[in-house]
Design a protein around this motif. Structure first.
Motif, PDB file in Angstrom:
ATOM      1  N   ALA A 146       0.851  -0.995  -0.018  1.00 26.63           N
ATOM      2  CA  ALA A 146       0.004   0.030  -0.050  1.00 26.63           C
ATOM      3  C   ALA A 146       0.943   1.196   0.128  1.00 26.63           C
ATOM      4  O   ALA A 146       0.672   2.183  -0.563  1.00 26.63           O
ATOM      5  CB  ALA A 146      -1.156  -0.079   1.414  1.00 26.63           C
ATOM      6  N   VAL A 147       1.721   1.073   0.797  1.00 24.12           N
ATOM      7  CA  VAL A 147       2.708   2.467   0.941  1.00 24.12           C
ATOM      8  C   VAL A 147       3.566   2.488  -0.209  1.00 24.12           C
ATOM      9  O   VAL A 147       3.651   3.758  -0.988  1.00 24.12           O
ATOM     10  CB  VAL A 147       3.710   2.237   2.127  1.00 24.12           C
ATOM     11  N   ILE A 148       4.183   1.709  -1.043  1.00 24.74           N
ATOM     12  CA  ILE A 148       4.789   1.685  -2.158  1.00 24.74           C
ATOM     13  C   ILE A 148       4.074   2.179  -3.232  1.00 24.74           C
ATOM     14  O   ILE A 148       4.090   2.959  -4.264  1.00 24.74           O
ATOM     15  CB  ILE A 148       5.752   0.525  -2.710  1.00 24.74           C
ATOM     16  N   GLU A 149       2.850   1.555  -3.297  1.00 27.26           N
ATOM     17  CA  GLU A 149       1.762   1.873  -4.391  1.00 27.26           C
ATOM     18  C   GLU A 149       1.249   3.313  -4.375  1.00 27.26           C
ATOM     19  O   GLU A 149       1.182   3.940  -5.543  1.00 27.26           O
ATOM     20  CB  GLU A 149       0.608   1.035  -4.601  1.00 27.26           C
ATOM     21  N   LYS A 193      19.296  15.343   5.598  1.00 25.08           N
ATOM     22  CA  LYS A 193      18.125  16.309   5.445  1.00 25.08           C
ATOM     23  C   LYS A 193      17.491  16.342   4.118  1.00 25.08           C
ATOM     24  O   LYS A 193      16.355  16.186   4.018  1.00 25.08           O
ATOM     25  CB  LYS A 193      18.447  17.690   6.257  1.00 25.08           C
ATOM     26  N   ARG A 194      18.408  16.696   3.342  1.00 19.46           N
ATOM     27  CA  ARG A 194      18.158  16.790   1.590  1.00 19.46           C
ATOM     28  C   ARG A 194      17.533  15.523   1.226  1.00 19.46           C
ATOM     29  O   ARG A 194      16.201  15.482   0.558  1.00 19.46           O
ATOM     30  CB  ARG A 194      19.191  17.012   1.071  1.00 19.46           C
ATOM     31  N   LEU A 195      17.866  14.314   1.648  1.00 25.22           N
ATOM     32  CA  LEU A 195      17.435  13.089   1.166  1.00 25.22           C
ATOM     33  C   LEU A 195      16.054  12.611   1.792  1.00 25.22           C
ATOM     34  O   LEU A 195      15.149  12.255   1.380  1.00 25.22           O
ATOM     35  CB  LEU A 195      18.363  12.049   1.690  1.00 25.22           C
ATOM     36  N   HIS A 196      15.919  13.209   3.063  1.00 25.34           N
ATOM     37  CA  HIS A 196      14.524  13.016   3.881  1.00 25.34           C
ATOM     38  C   HIS A 196      13.708  13.894   3.160  1.00 25.34           C
ATOM     39  O   HIS A 196      12.515  13.595   3.067  1.00 25.34           O
ATOM     40  CB  HIS A 196      15.047  13.245   5.332  1.00 25.34           C
ATOM     41  N   ASP A 197      13.957  15.165   2.990  1.00 26.68           N
ATOM     42  CA  ASP A 197      13.175  15.949   2.504  1.00 26.68           C
ATOM     43  C   ASP A 197      12.648  15.418   1.064  1.00 26.68           C
ATOM     44  O   ASP A 197      11.385  15.637   0.470  1.00 26.68           O
ATOM     45  CB  ASP A 197      13.744  17.408   2.083  1.00 26.68           C
ATOM     46  N   HIS A 198      13.623  14.888   0.412  1.00 24.20           N
ATOM     47  CA  HIS A 198      13.220  14.460  -1.151  1.00 24.20           C
ATOM     48  C   HIS A 198      12.373  13.039  -0.889  1.00 24.20           C
ATOM     49  O   HIS A 198      11.469  13.221  -1.890  1.00 24.20           O
ATOM     50  CB  HIS A 198      14.454  13.951  -1.717  1.00 24.20           C
ATOM     51  N   LEU A 199      12.296  12.373  -0.008  1.00 18.20           N
ATOM     52  CA  LEU A 199      11.653  11.331   0.327  1.00 18.20           C
ATOM     53  C   LEU A 199      10.248  11.854   0.437  1.00 18.20           C
ATOM     54  O   LEU A 199       9.046  11.082   0.154  1.00 18.20           O
ATOM     55  CB  LEU A 199      12.173  10.393   1.267  1.00 18.20           C
ATOM     56  N   CYS A 200      10.261  12.860   1.344  1.00 15.18           N
ATOM     57  CA  CYS A 200       8.873  13.313   1.889  1.00 15.18           C
ATOM     58  C   CYS A 200       8.065  13.735   0.657  1.00 15.18           C
ATOM     59  O   CYS A 200       6.859  13.841   0.574  1.00 15.18           O
ATOM     60  CB  CYS A 200       8.943  14.207   2.977  1.00 15.18           C
ATOM     61  N   PHE A 204       6.580   9.487   0.198  1.00 16.77           N
ATOM     62  CA  PHE A 204       5.464   9.462   1.360  1.00 16.77           C
ATOM     63  C   PHE A 204       5.888  10.274   2.594  1.00 16.77           C
ATOM     64  O   PHE A 204       7.214  10.488   2.661  1.00 16.77           O
ATOM     65  CB  PHE A 204       5.083   8.153   1.957  1.00 16.77           C
ATOM     66  N   ASP A 205       5.044  10.712   3.370  1.00 13.79           N
ATOM     67  CA  ASP A 205       5.353  11.581   4.585  1.00 13.79           C
ATOM     68  C   ASP A 205       6.190  10.665   5.392  1.00 13.79           C
ATOM     69  O   ASP A 205       5.555   9.841   6.292  1.00 13.79           O
ATOM     70  CB  ASP A 205       4.171  12.153   5.214  1.00 13.79           C
ATOM     71  N   CYS A 206       7.407  10.825   5.434  1.00 19.04           N
ATOM     72  CA  CYS A 206       8.234   9.925   6.201  1.00 19.04           C
ATOM     73  C   CYS A 206       8.696  10.494   7.698  1.00 19.04           C
ATOM     74  O   CYS A 206       9.734  11.504   7.496  1.00 19.04           O
ATOM     75  CB  CYS A 206       9.466   9.833   5.246  1.00 19.04           C
ATOM     76  N   PRO A 207       8.323   9.666   8.470  1.00 17.94           N
ATOM     77  CA  PRO A 207       8.684  10.158  10.067  1.00 17.94           C
ATOM     78  C   PRO A 207      10.171  10.131  10.012  1.00 17.94           C
ATOM     79  O   PRO A 207      10.504   9.349   9.605  1.00 17.94           O
ATOM     80  CB  PRO A 207       8.002   9.385  10.824  1.00 17.94           C
ATOM     81  N   VAL A 208      10.959  10.971  11.123  1.00 19.18           N
ATOM     82  CA  VAL A 208      12.313  10.665  11.206  1.00 19.18           C
ATOM     83  C   VAL A 208      12.642   9.239  11.797  1.00 19.18           C
ATOM     84  O   VAL A 208      13.557   8.719  11.295  1.00 19.18           O
ATOM     85  CB  VAL A 208      12.623  11.786  12.416  1.00 19.18           C
ATOM     86  N   SER A 209      11.758   8.558  12.507  1.00 18.73           N
ATOM     87  CA  SER A 209      12.013   7.441  12.853  1.00 18.73           C
ATOM     88  C   SER A 209      12.023   6.048  11.993  1.00 18.73           C
ATOM     89  O   SER A 209      12.917   5.299  11.641  1.00 18.73           O
ATOM     90  CB  SER A 209      11.145   7.075  13.917  1.00 18.73           C
ATOM     91  N   THR A 210      11.172   6.233  10.930  1.00 14.39           N
ATOM     92  CA  THR A 210      11.131   5.723   9.815  1.00 14.39           C
ATOM     93  C   THR A 210      12.143   5.919   9.060  1.00 14.39           C
ATOM     94  O   THR A 210      12.835   4.693   8.248  1.00 14.39           O
ATOM     95  CB  THR A 210       9.782   5.801   9.158  1.00 14.39           C
ATOM     96  N   PHE A 211      12.479   7.094   8.585  1.00  8.88           N
ATOM     97  CA  PHE A 211      13.863   7.550   8.085  1.00  8.88           C
ATOM     98  C   PHE A 211      15.162   6.798   8.701  1.00  8.88           C
ATOM     99  O   PHE A 211      15.814   6.496   7.550  1.00  8.88           O
ATOM    100  CB  PHE A 211      14.080   9.068   7.863  1.00  8.88           C
ATOM    101  N   TYR A 246      21.898  12.242  11.757  1.00  7.88           N
ATOM    102  CA  TYR A 246      20.903  13.338  11.386  1.00  7.88           C
ATOM    103  C   TYR A 246      19.596  13.271  12.279  1.00  7.88           C
ATOM    104  O   TYR A 246      18.960  14.048  12.580  1.00  7.88           O
ATOM    105  CB  TYR A 246      20.460  13.491   9.686  1.00  7.88           C
ATOM    106  N   VAL A 247      19.157  11.606  12.144  1.00  8.27           N
ATOM    107  CA  VAL A 247      17.954  11.464  13.095  1.00  8.27           C
ATOM    108  C   VAL A 247      18.271  11.702  14.317  1.00  8.27           C
ATOM    109  O   VAL A 247      17.397  12.096  15.183  1.00  8.27           O
ATOM    110  CB  VAL A 247      17.528   9.929  12.780  1.00  8.27           C
ATOM    111  N   ASN A 248      19.218  11.420  14.976  1.00  8.16           N
ATOM    112  CA  ASN A 248      19.610  11.521  16.342  1.00  8.16           C
ATOM    113  C   ASN A 248      19.538  12.887  16.741  1.00  8.16           C
ATOM    114  O   ASN A 248      19.238  13.260  17.787  1.00  8.16           O
ATOM    115  CB  ASN A 248      20.902  10.746  16.771  1.00  8.16           C
ATOM    116  N   LYS A 249      20.007  13.853  15.910  1.00 10.63           N
ATOM    117  CA  LYS A 249      19.978  15.143  16.203  1.00 10.63           C
ATOM    118  C   LYS A 249      18.676  15.789  16.252  1.00 10.63           C
ATOM    119  O   LYS A 249      18.334  16.985  16.430  1.00 10.63           O
ATOM    120  CB  LYS A 249      20.850  15.877  15.377  1.00 10.63           C
ATOM    121  N   ASN A 250      17.664  15.137  15.505  1.00 14.56           N
ATOM    122  CA  ASN A 250      16.329  15.624  15.285  1.00 14.56           C
ATOM    123  C   ASN A 250      15.036  14.845  15.911  1.00 14.56           C
ATOM    124  O   ASN A 250      13.955  15.273  15.751  1.00 14.56           O
ATOM    125  CB  ASN A 250      16.023  15.657  13.876  1.00 14.56           C
ATOM    126  N   ILE A 251      15.433  13.868  16.831  1.00 18.16           N
ATOM    127  CA  ILE A 251      14.361  13.256  17.643  1.00 18.16           C
ATOM    128  C   ILE A 251      14.247  14.322  18.896  1.00 18.16           C
ATOM    129  O   ILE A 251      14.827  14.797  19.670  1.00 18.16           O
ATOM    130  CB  ILE A 251      15.060  11.869  18.134  1.00 18.16           C
TER     131      ILE A 251
END
Length: 251
Positions: A146-149, A193-200, A204-211, A246-251
């Motif tokens: 579902a997420v990938i589709e 961060k750029r990669l995270h923003d690109h994914l979002c 999909f809306d990617c939480p930092v924990s999922t990232f 990156y994630v550890n600094k943004n949790i």
């Protein structure tokens, strides 16, 4: 011949196609391609069966699993033509990729012979992130169909922009690694961060924990790791380490 129809025994089919008798038996066992029986009990293949075998081999070459091929062929058992047309498109894409790889290899040989430093991006032309079938299946296995589709639907019409963005980011990571920057450097955290923003934006809306999980999967899953390490050996681990920081600094 049988009633004007050519019959091919399994040994002959093996000789014609280059597929081993053992493999043909396996295709029969899994219901992918089964021979028929004549009135004397001999098992044989028809011209139509050979067309199906050709289609199977093309799909295999293009990276589809036998399970996926079986599903594709069942979609419309009476028509091979749609499969051939689809395969032609895929093969033309593969041809372009091979031509790009040949060009990259020729330039690499020339740079080695002339002792010229080759630009980083030139080194990896043709060896780049791409949404191939194996990569997509690995993503489905990890994040769910579902997420990938939903992500694929979101990306429609923006595939080139999506891929270009990934390549630019991963090239930058590879370049930083080649210049011996630490994975947890400020520059790499900014890239994460750029990669995270690109994914979002494109997936999909990617939480930092999922990232963070995605970062680990870049290393733990062979399909993802193989994709990223095309940018240079160890790139997958390098990107993973940057994402974790990156994630550890943004949790």
């Amino acid at each position: 011949m049988l009633g004007g129809m050519y019959m091919y025994l399994i040994k002959k089919v093996s000789e014609i196609s280059g597929v081993s008798v053992r493999t043909l038996h396996h295709y029969d066992e899994i219901g992918l391609l089964s021979p028929r029986k004549n009135e004397h009990g001999y098992r044989y293949y028809t011209e139509e069966d050979l067309s199906y075998l050709q289609t199977i081999l093309f799909y295999k070459y293009l990276g589809f699993t036998l399970k996926e091929i079986k599903g594709l062929l069942k979609q419309d058992e009476s028509e091979i033509l749609p499969h051939l047309k689809r395969q032609l498109i895929l093969m033309k894409e593969e041809k372009q990729r091979i031509l790009t790889l040949i060009d990259t290899l020729e330039k690499t040989i020339e740079s080695q012979e002339r002792r010229i430093t080759m630009p980083t991006k030139e080194k990896f032309k043709g060896l780049i992130f791409q949404d191939n079938q194996k990569y997509r299946q690995a993503a489905i296995d990890m994040y769910g169909k579902a997420v990938i589709e939903s992500a694929i639907e979101k990306q429609k019409g923006k595939e080139q922009e999506l891929t270009a963005g990934f390549n630019e980011i991963f090239f930058a990571f590879a370049d930083n690694k080649s210049h011996q920057l630490e994975a947890d450097s400020i520059e790499n955290i900014a890239l994460a961060k750029r990669l995270h923003d690109h994914l979002c934006k494109y997936s999909f809306d990617c939480p930092v924990s999922t990232f963070k999980d995605i970062g680990y999967n870049y290393v733990q899953n062979e399909e993802f790791k193989e994709q990223l390490d095309q940018f240079g050996e160890g790139t997958a681990q390098y990107v993973c380490d940057a994402i974790v920081e990156y994630v550890n600094k943004n949790i």
